[in-house]
Design a protein around this motif. Sequence first.
Motif, PDB file in Angstrom:
ATOM      1  N   MET A   1       0.736  56.358  95.709  1.00 51.74           N
ATOM      2  CA  MET A   1       0.859  57.457  94.745  1.00 51.74           C
ATOM      3  C   MET A   1      -0.122  57.231  93.603  1.00 51.74           C
ATOM      4  O   MET A   1      -0.276  56.119  93.106  1.00 51.74           O
ATOM      5  CB  MET A   1       2.296  57.542  94.211  1.00 51.74           C
ATOM      6  CG  MET A   1       2.471  58.603  93.132  1.00 51.74           C
ATOM      7  SD  MET A   1       4.127  58.655  92.441  1.00 51.74           S
ATOM      8  CE  MET A   1       5.050  59.299  93.828  1.00 51.74           C
ATOM      9  N   ARG A   3      -1.247  59.061  89.812  1.00 47.37           N
ATOM     10  CA  ARG A   3      -0.872  60.038  88.784  1.00 47.37           C
ATOM     11  C   ARG A   3      -2.101  60.428  87.973  1.00 47.37           C
ATOM     12  O   ARG A   3      -3.009  59.612  87.758  1.00 47.37           O
ATOM     13  CB  ARG A   3       0.213  59.471  87.872  1.00 47.37           C
ATOM     14  CG  ARG A   3       1.513  59.176  88.605  1.00 47.37           C
ATOM     15  CD  ARG A   3       2.657  58.862  87.656  1.00 47.37           C
ATOM     16  NE  ARG A   3       3.884  58.603  88.395  1.00 47.37           N
ATOM     17  CZ  ARG A   3       4.723  59.556  88.799  1.00 47.37           C
ATOM     18  NH1 ARG A   3       4.436  60.831  88.541  1.00 47.37           N
ATOM     19  NH2 ARG A   3       5.811  59.247  89.471  1.00 47.37           N
ATOM     20  N   SER A  25      -0.101  64.954  99.481  1.00 56.57           N
ATOM     21  CA  SER A  25       1.033  65.715  98.960  1.00 56.57           C
ATOM     22  C   SER A  25       0.939  65.726  97.438  1.00 56.57           C
ATOM     23  O   SER A  25       0.802  64.665  96.814  1.00 56.57           O
ATOM     24  CB  SER A  25       2.366  65.087  99.392  1.00 56.57           C
ATOM     25  OG  SER A  25       2.466  65.062 100.802  1.00 56.57           O
ATOM     26  N   TYR A  27       2.486  66.729  93.669  1.00 60.55           N
ATOM     27  CA  TYR A  27       3.749  66.924  92.962  1.00 60.55           C
ATOM     28  C   TYR A  27       3.490  67.211  91.487  1.00 60.55           C
ATOM     29  O   TYR A  27       2.491  66.748  90.919  1.00 60.55           O
ATOM     30  CB  TYR A  27       4.633  65.674  93.061  1.00 60.55           C
ATOM     31  CG  TYR A  27       5.071  65.332  94.466  1.00 60.55           C
ATOM     32  CD1 TYR A  27       6.304  65.740  94.948  1.00 60.55           C
ATOM     33  CD2 TYR A  27       4.240  64.590  95.309  1.00 60.55           C
ATOM     34  CE1 TYR A  27       6.716  65.423  96.238  1.00 60.55           C
ATOM     35  CE2 TYR A  27       4.631  64.266  96.603  1.00 60.55           C
ATOM     36  CZ  TYR A  27       5.871  64.692  97.058  1.00 60.55           C
ATOM     37  OH  TYR A  27       6.275  64.378  98.332  1.00 60.55           O
ATOM     38  N   ASP A  28       4.399  67.971  90.868  1.00 64.61           N
ATOM     39  CA  ASP A  28       4.285  68.198  89.425  1.00 64.61           C
ATOM     40  C   ASP A  28       5.025  67.098  88.664  1.00 64.61           C
ATOM     41  O   ASP A  28       5.502  66.121  89.267  1.00 64.61           O
ATOM     42  CB  ASP A  28       4.796  69.592  89.052  1.00 64.61           C
ATOM     43  CG  ASP A  28       6.280  69.778  89.327  1.00 64.61           C
ATOM     44  OD1 ASP A  28       6.990  68.775  89.562  1.00 64.61           O
ATOM     45  OD2 ASP A  28       6.740  70.937  89.315  1.00 64.61           O
ATOM     46  N   ASP A  29       5.139  67.251  87.321  1.00 65.65           N
ATOM     47  CA  ASP A  29       5.724  66.182  86.510  1.00 65.65           C
ATOM     48  C   ASP A  29       7.233  66.047  86.688  1.00 65.65           C
ATOM     49  O   ASP A  29       7.840  65.097  86.178  1.00 65.65           O
ATOM     50  CB  ASP A  29       5.392  66.395  85.028  1.00 65.65           C
ATOM     51  CG  ASP A  29       5.859  67.739  84.510  1.00 65.65           C
ATOM     52  OD1 ASP A  29       6.415  68.531  85.307  1.00 65.65           O
ATOM     53  OD2 ASP A  29       5.664  68.017  83.321  1.00 65.65           O
ATOM     54  N   GLU A  30       7.860  66.967  87.424  1.00 68.33           N
ATOM     55  CA  GLU A  30       9.284  66.857  87.737  1.00 68.33           C
ATOM     56  C   GLU A  30       9.499  66.465  89.193  1.00 68.33           C
ATOM     57  O   GLU A  30      10.577  66.629  89.754  1.00 68.33           O
ATOM     58  CB  GLU A  30       9.990  68.176  87.434  1.00 68.33           C
ATOM     59  CG  GLU A  30       9.950  68.549  85.951  1.00 68.33           C
ATOM     60  CD  GLU A  30      10.675  69.849  85.667  1.00 68.33           C
ATOM     61  OE1 GLU A  30      11.088  70.533  86.633  1.00 68.33           O
ATOM     62  OE2 GLU A  30      10.837  70.176  84.473  1.00 68.33           O
ATOM     63  N   ASP A  31       8.423  65.970  89.828  1.00 72.19           N
ATOM     64  CA  ASP A  31       8.433  65.512  91.220  1.00 72.19           C
ATOM     65  C   ASP A  31       8.777  66.625  92.214  1.00 72.19           C
ATOM     66  O   ASP A  31       9.312  66.361  93.300  1.00 72.19           O
ATOM     67  CB  ASP A  31       9.415  64.340  91.398  1.00 72.19           C
ATOM     68  CG  ASP A  31       8.937  63.087  90.674  1.00 72.19           C
ATOM     69  OD1 ASP A  31       7.710  62.943  90.522  1.00 72.19           O
ATOM     70  OD2 ASP A  31       9.780  62.276  90.264  1.00 72.19           O
ATOM     71  N   LEU A  33       7.478  69.213  94.933  1.00 73.21           N
ATOM     72  CA  LEU A  33       6.323  69.301  95.821  1.00 73.21           C
ATOM     73  C   LEU A  33       5.625  70.646  95.642  1.00 73.21           C
ATOM     74  O   LEU A  33       6.236  71.696  95.787  1.00 73.21           O
ATOM     75  CB  LEU A  33       6.764  69.123  97.281  1.00 73.21           C
ATOM     76  CG  LEU A  33       5.662  69.213  98.340  1.00 73.21           C
ATOM     77  CD1 LEU A  33       4.652  68.091  98.157  1.00 73.21           C
ATOM     78  CD2 LEU A  33       6.272  69.181  99.740  1.00 73.21           C
ATOM     79  N   TYR A  50       0.594  65.253  86.897  1.00 73.03           N
ATOM     80  CA  TYR A  50       0.781  65.478  88.328  1.00 73.03           C
ATOM     81  C   TYR A  50       0.692  64.143  89.060  1.00 73.03           C
ATOM     82  O   TYR A  50       0.255  63.128  88.494  1.00 73.03           O
ATOM     83  CB  TYR A  50      -0.298  66.425  88.872  1.00 73.03           C
ATOM     84  CG  TYR A  50      -0.262  67.793  88.241  1.00 73.03           C
ATOM     85  CD1 TYR A  50       0.464  68.833  88.808  1.00 73.03           C
ATOM     86  CD2 TYR A  50      -0.965  68.044  87.057  1.00 73.03           C
ATOM     87  CE1 TYR A  50       0.495  70.086  88.235  1.00 73.03           C
ATOM     88  CE2 TYR A  50      -0.933  69.301  86.472  1.00 73.03           C
ATOM     89  CZ  TYR A  50      -0.201  70.315  87.063  1.00 73.03           C
ATOM     90  OH  TYR A  50      -0.157  71.554  86.479  1.00 73.03           O
ATOM     91  N   ALA A  51       1.118  64.154  90.320  1.00 76.05           N
ATOM     92  CA  ALA A  51       1.002  62.981  91.180  1.00 76.05           C
ATOM     93  C   ALA A  51       0.543  63.426  92.561  1.00 76.05           C
ATOM     94  O   ALA A  51       0.948  64.485  93.044  1.00 76.05           O
ATOM     95  CB  ALA A  51       2.331  62.240  91.274  1.00 76.05           C
ATOM     96  N   VAL A  53       0.163  61.907  96.573  1.00 76.77           N
ATOM     97  CA  VAL A  53       0.572  60.846  97.485  1.00 76.77           C
ATOM     98  C   VAL A  53      -0.295  60.917  98.738  1.00 76.77           C
ATOM     99  O   VAL A  53      -0.437  61.986  99.345  1.00 76.77           O
ATOM    100  CB  VAL A  53       2.063  60.982  97.862  1.00 76.77           C
ATOM    101  CG1 VAL A  53       2.447  59.939  98.908  1.00 76.77           C
ATOM    102  CG2 VAL A  53       2.927  60.849  96.615  1.00 76.77           C
TER     103      VAL A  53
END
Length: 279
Positions: A1, A3, A25, A27-31, A33, A50-51, A53
């Motif tokens: 992962m 960020r 994949s 993801y936003d800051d609230e995980d 997708l 954001y993150a 993966v």
Amino acid sequence: MYRFSLEAGSIVEIEVDGSFESVLSLYDDEDALLMTDSTVRLRSEEGGDYAVVVSGDSSDSYGPFSISSKNIELNDTGVLVVPGTTSGWLQSEPRSYTFTVSENSAYQIDVVSADFDSVLVMEGPNGYYTENDDGGEDNNARMGDLLVPGEYTLTVGSYEGRQGLFDIKISSLDIQITESDTLSLGSEITGWMSAGSDSYSLEIQEEGEYQIDMRSLSLDSVLVIEGPDGFYAEDDDGGEDYNSRIIETLKPGSYQVTAHRHPESEAHSGVYSLYAGRR
């Protein structure tokens, strides 16, 4: 992962290069997708964290890899240069552009995207309206037509409702409309259908197998041939890319070749070509 943070309005593209089939994949800051793909592109409307993966597409996908990201700058002002190319971003709603035609001329307009199946609508003077979905390559939208002077509006949308990056390419077409109502064997006629249908005469001197094609970038073509002894042949999608093609054994005599557009075609006018030859 991994960020990362984005400023409001910025567009990022993230890619992975490795010895295995990878999946990204986002993801936003609230995980939550946001998307999954081999390459991800994102426009951050309000900015934020954001993150991303990196994973393999199966349990057998593993090995070393490199991940890279880049910011994408657009020349998107809402006004198109003719001819020219403009890069844009489609978010949740269709995107509209304007351009001006100064003299009667033929143009080809392409909307090219690797992120979504593009849909293109064009409106102009005197109630002009045409649209296209898959007229270009790889499910991209394409239309070609003779345009009269005036202001036009292009609206770009996505068939599946997806977001992503796209290019609008407007090219001038060197087209000379054939001023003749006779279709000769071995030659091609270029016409412009504005309403209804166009008919041409075709003379056959020797019995044999002949091929007649009607091609168009904007019209859903329909081809009809009528001749001696009640001869009648019709075709809609017998050619390449949904164009019309008729292959028949023709006897000597006078024939009428009629170019139509399909009654359910959204494009009411457009450039087309006719060709007749012996096989």
